[in-house]
Scaffold this motif. Sequence first.
Motif, PDB file in Angstrom:
ATOM      1  N   ILE A 232     -30.334 -10.848  27.472  1.00  0.00           N
ATOM      2  CA  ILE A 232     -29.788  -9.973  28.514  1.00  0.00           C
ATOM      3  C   ILE A 232     -28.702  -9.090  27.893  1.00  0.00           C
ATOM      4  O   ILE A 232     -27.541  -9.118  28.304  1.00  0.00           O
ATOM      5  CB  ILE A 232     -29.246 -10.782  29.708  1.00  0.00           C
ATOM      6  CG1 ILE A 232     -28.262 -11.874  29.264  1.00  0.00           C
ATOM      7  CG2 ILE A 232     -30.373 -11.402  30.506  1.00  0.00           C
ATOM      8  CD1 ILE A 232     -27.564 -12.546  30.430  1.00  0.00           C
ATOM      9  N   GLN A 233     -29.120  -8.321  26.899  1.00  0.00           N
ATOM     10  CA  GLN A 233     -28.189  -7.455  26.175  1.00  0.00           C
ATOM     11  C   GLN A 233     -28.093  -6.091  26.852  1.00  0.00           C
ATOM     12  O   GLN A 233     -29.069  -5.354  26.953  1.00  0.00           O
ATOM     13  CB  GLN A 233     -28.650  -7.297  24.735  1.00  0.00           C
ATOM     14  CG  GLN A 233     -28.654  -8.589  23.926  1.00  0.00           C
ATOM     15  CD  GLN A 233     -27.275  -9.205  23.817  1.00  0.00           C
ATOM     16  OE1 GLN A 233     -26.331  -8.562  23.349  1.00  0.00           O
ATOM     17  NE2 GLN A 233     -27.137 -10.448  24.253  1.00  0.00           N
ATOM     18  N   LEU A 234     -26.893  -5.767  27.359  1.00  0.00           N
ATOM     19  CA  LEU A 234     -26.652  -4.472  28.000  1.00  0.00           C
ATOM     20  C   LEU A 234     -26.641  -3.369  26.951  1.00  0.00           C
ATOM     21  O   LEU A 234     -25.958  -3.477  25.930  1.00  0.00           O
ATOM     22  CB  LEU A 234     -25.316  -4.514  28.742  1.00  0.00           C
ATOM     23  CG  LEU A 234     -24.926  -3.259  29.532  1.00  0.00           C
ATOM     24  CD1 LEU A 234     -25.839  -3.086  30.747  1.00  0.00           C
ATOM     25  CD2 LEU A 234     -23.463  -3.363  29.981  1.00  0.00           C
ATOM     26  N   THR A 235     -27.394  -2.280  27.196  1.00  0.00           N
ATOM     27  CA  THR A 235     -27.467  -1.182  26.224  1.00  0.00           C
ATOM     28  C   THR A 235     -26.906   0.132  26.751  1.00  0.00           C
ATOM     29  O   THR A 235     -26.714   1.067  25.969  1.00  0.00           O
ATOM     30  CB  THR A 235     -28.915  -0.948  25.774  1.00  0.00           C
ATOM     31  OG1 THR A 235     -29.729  -0.627  26.916  1.00  0.00           O
ATOM     32  CG2 THR A 235     -29.474  -2.197  25.090  1.00  0.00           C
TER      33      THR A 235
ATOM     34  N   ASP B 292     -20.799  -3.182  25.434  1.00  0.00           N
ATOM     35  CA  ASP B 292     -21.807  -4.181  25.084  1.00  0.00           C
ATOM     36  C   ASP B 292     -21.146  -5.505  24.692  1.00  0.00           C
ATOM     37  O   ASP B 292     -21.631  -6.590  25.040  1.00  0.00           O
ATOM     38  CB  ASP B 292     -22.704  -3.669  23.964  1.00  0.00           C
ATOM     39  CG  ASP B 292     -21.919  -3.184  22.748  1.00  0.00           C
ATOM     40  OD1 ASP B 292     -20.717  -2.885  22.888  1.00  0.00           O
ATOM     41  OD2 ASP B 292     -22.506  -3.107  21.654  1.00  0.00           O
TER      42      ASP B 292
ATOM     43  N   HIS C 264     -21.046 -12.145  30.440  1.00  0.00           N
ATOM     44  CA  HIS C 264     -22.314 -12.837  30.693  1.00  0.00           C
ATOM     45  C   HIS C 264     -22.244 -14.277  30.200  1.00  0.00           C
ATOM     46  O   HIS C 264     -22.741 -15.195  30.858  1.00  0.00           O
ATOM     47  CB  HIS C 264     -23.459 -12.097  29.994  1.00  0.00           C
ATOM     48  CG  HIS C 264     -23.694 -10.719  30.537  1.00  0.00           C
ATOM     49  ND1 HIS C 264     -24.397  -9.752  29.855  1.00  0.00           N
ATOM     50  CD2 HIS C 264     -23.307 -10.138  31.705  1.00  0.00           C
ATOM     51  CE1 HIS C 264     -24.437  -8.651  30.575  1.00  0.00           C
ATOM     52  NE2 HIS C 264     -23.781  -8.861  31.698  1.00  0.00           N
TER      53      HIS C 264
ATOM     54  N   GLN D 283     -30.655 -10.357  34.873  1.00  0.00           N
ATOM     55  CA  GLN D 283     -30.412  -8.926  34.737  1.00  0.00           C
ATOM     56  C   GLN D 283     -30.233  -8.269  36.099  1.00  0.00           C
ATOM     57  O   GLN D 283     -29.375  -7.397  36.272  1.00  0.00           O
ATOM     58  CB  GLN D 283     -31.560  -8.272  33.965  1.00  0.00           C
ATOM     59  CG  GLN D 283     -31.585  -8.609  32.484  1.00  0.00           C
ATOM     60  CD  GLN D 283     -32.801  -8.035  31.782  1.00  0.00           C
ATOM     61  OE1 GLN D 283     -33.734  -7.536  32.414  1.00  0.00           O
ATOM     62  NE2 GLN D 283     -32.820  -8.123  30.454  1.00  0.00           N
TER      63      GLN D 283
ATOM     64  N   TRP E 228     -31.188  -2.362  29.760  1.00  0.00           N
ATOM     65  CA  TRP E 228     -31.123  -3.613  28.997  1.00  0.00           C
ATOM     66  C   TRP E 228     -32.119  -3.564  27.847  1.00  0.00           C
ATOM     67  O   TRP E 228     -33.118  -2.849  27.911  1.00  0.00           O
ATOM     68  CB  TRP E 228     -31.493  -4.805  29.887  1.00  0.00           C
ATOM     69  CG  TRP E 228     -30.733  -4.915  31.159  1.00  0.00           C
ATOM     70  CD1 TRP E 228     -31.058  -4.349  32.365  1.00  0.00           C
ATOM     71  CD2 TRP E 228     -29.515  -5.642  31.392  1.00  0.00           C
ATOM     72  NE1 TRP E 228     -30.131  -4.671  33.316  1.00  0.00           N
ATOM     73  CE2 TRP E 228     -29.173  -5.468  32.751  1.00  0.00           C
ATOM     74  CE3 TRP E 228     -28.693  -6.426  30.581  1.00  0.00           C
ATOM     75  CZ2 TRP E 228     -28.040  -6.051  33.319  1.00  0.00           C
ATOM     76  CZ3 TRP E 228     -27.571  -7.002  31.144  1.00  0.00           C
ATOM     77  CH2 TRP E 228     -27.244  -6.813  32.496  1.00  0.00           C
TER      78      TRP E 228
ATOM     79  N   SER F 162     -36.300  -8.157  27.279  1.00  0.00           N
ATOM     80  CA  SER F 162     -36.019  -9.588  27.210  1.00  0.00           C
ATOM     81  C   SER F 162     -37.145 -10.376  26.540  1.00  0.00           C
ATOM     82  O   SER F 162     -36.904 -11.444  25.985  1.00  0.00           O
ATOM     83  CB  SER F 162     -35.775 -10.145  28.622  1.00  0.00           C
ATOM     84  OG  SER F 162     -36.854  -9.839  29.477  1.00  0.00           O
TER      85      SER F 162
END
Length: 446
Positions: free
Chosen positions: A65-68, A91, A98, A330, A361, A364
């Motif tokens: 769940i990496q915010l971009t 990020d 998170h 997410q 994001w 996933s």
Amino acid sequence: MNDLERAFEAIRNKRTQLDILFSYVNGPQPLKYSTQRLAEAFENINTHFDLNWMSVVVDSTLDRIQLTGFDTQEDASNEKLAILFDRLHLDIEADKAHFASLSTSQGYIIVWKNAETVEAYYNDPRLCAVFYDPANPNKKTYAAKWFNRADGTQEITLYYTDRLEHWVSTKVQTGTSVDKSSAFVLEVTETNPYGVIPVFELKSAGEIFKVTSLQDAENKLFSDMMIAAEFGAYVQRYVISNSDPGSLKNAPTEIWWIPSGDGAGQQSSVGQFNPTQLNNYLDAMDKIANAIAIITRTPKHYFMTTGASISGEALLAMESPLIKKCQKRQREFGAQWQDIAQFMLQLDGVKVEASDIWVLWERSESIQPKTEAETRQLAVNTGIPLVTVLRREGWGEDEIAAMQDDQKLMDKAKQTVAQAVLNDLRIRQQQENPQDNQLEQDNEQQ
């Protein structure tokens, strides 16, 4: 009970529980015994053993769940959000929030403007609280943050839609030594000109609540195995004799001389105790790890080896429950990130509806390039436009526009190359067949 008292009690009362939850993820984990007698028997053990599966459960979700960034329909807003995202390292701040939410169900981001600079940063859930309208659980009434100041005093800041109240302890008191809200006095009230409570709570169901007892059992078995390995997993020998057998040493070059018995009672004999088998512990620990994987929907290959290599399709199938869980997270976090992005733009002088902001994001699911390319080609062959396929895969509008521009440049380059090749062929033909060329010119003149 006034707002300060409620904030004081809420933050102070949840600290112990959140400390324990963080310890389950970060370690060292607590070691629990089924009875008080066992706890007393092992209280003098100097070394602590734990096998931390909780970090695996949390990290397996966090990694996916990496915010971009953010996307809107307005180029000016996109540019401002991109600049803020990079400058504030959102990020990294998102990763912290998170992680806290997945570990404890709570994570906080505070956004504010100091002088002319917009700031956004993660805050520890043990220091913050947000309070909601009982009639509308989605409406914030106020928020609080408790922290130590540089001069040694403590402050509780209360955030409202119209003001910020700064309550400060009357004397230097560090840690959790302040035990009552009356120790704080109102130092200053600051106007909030934005009409927004700038504390954003990223809530989730958490990842480890259902399996902490299984982690306790895992650690208990692990500790028992290590103790068994120390006291009973090696061969222990014994000698029974009525005479002194002397100083016996267990070594390859040593020969034992055992005196004979006296003819009455137990005769001289030697033997050994069977060593403790550790496989029983390992088998039980594997079963507990398997249960943790099932309950938390974490792929089992995160906990144990799966034997032979598995195909990409099989890997995607095994990870499907985890992917669905991550997509749910997410959506949960995305609602708050929309509000955060909207407020950052507001502080920067731009008004955009939160619903018009898309949270971006990283994908996933695990990417299998060959399978992905084949799926994309099949979709295009069935008549679905490539742009639609890319949107379904999560491409942003900027990425699609850049792809289309690159396609135009590539098509133009192909046309230029094709024209150059055609011209080259014509020149060669003219050089090789000058008579045909003259005949063609005469026909054109006629």
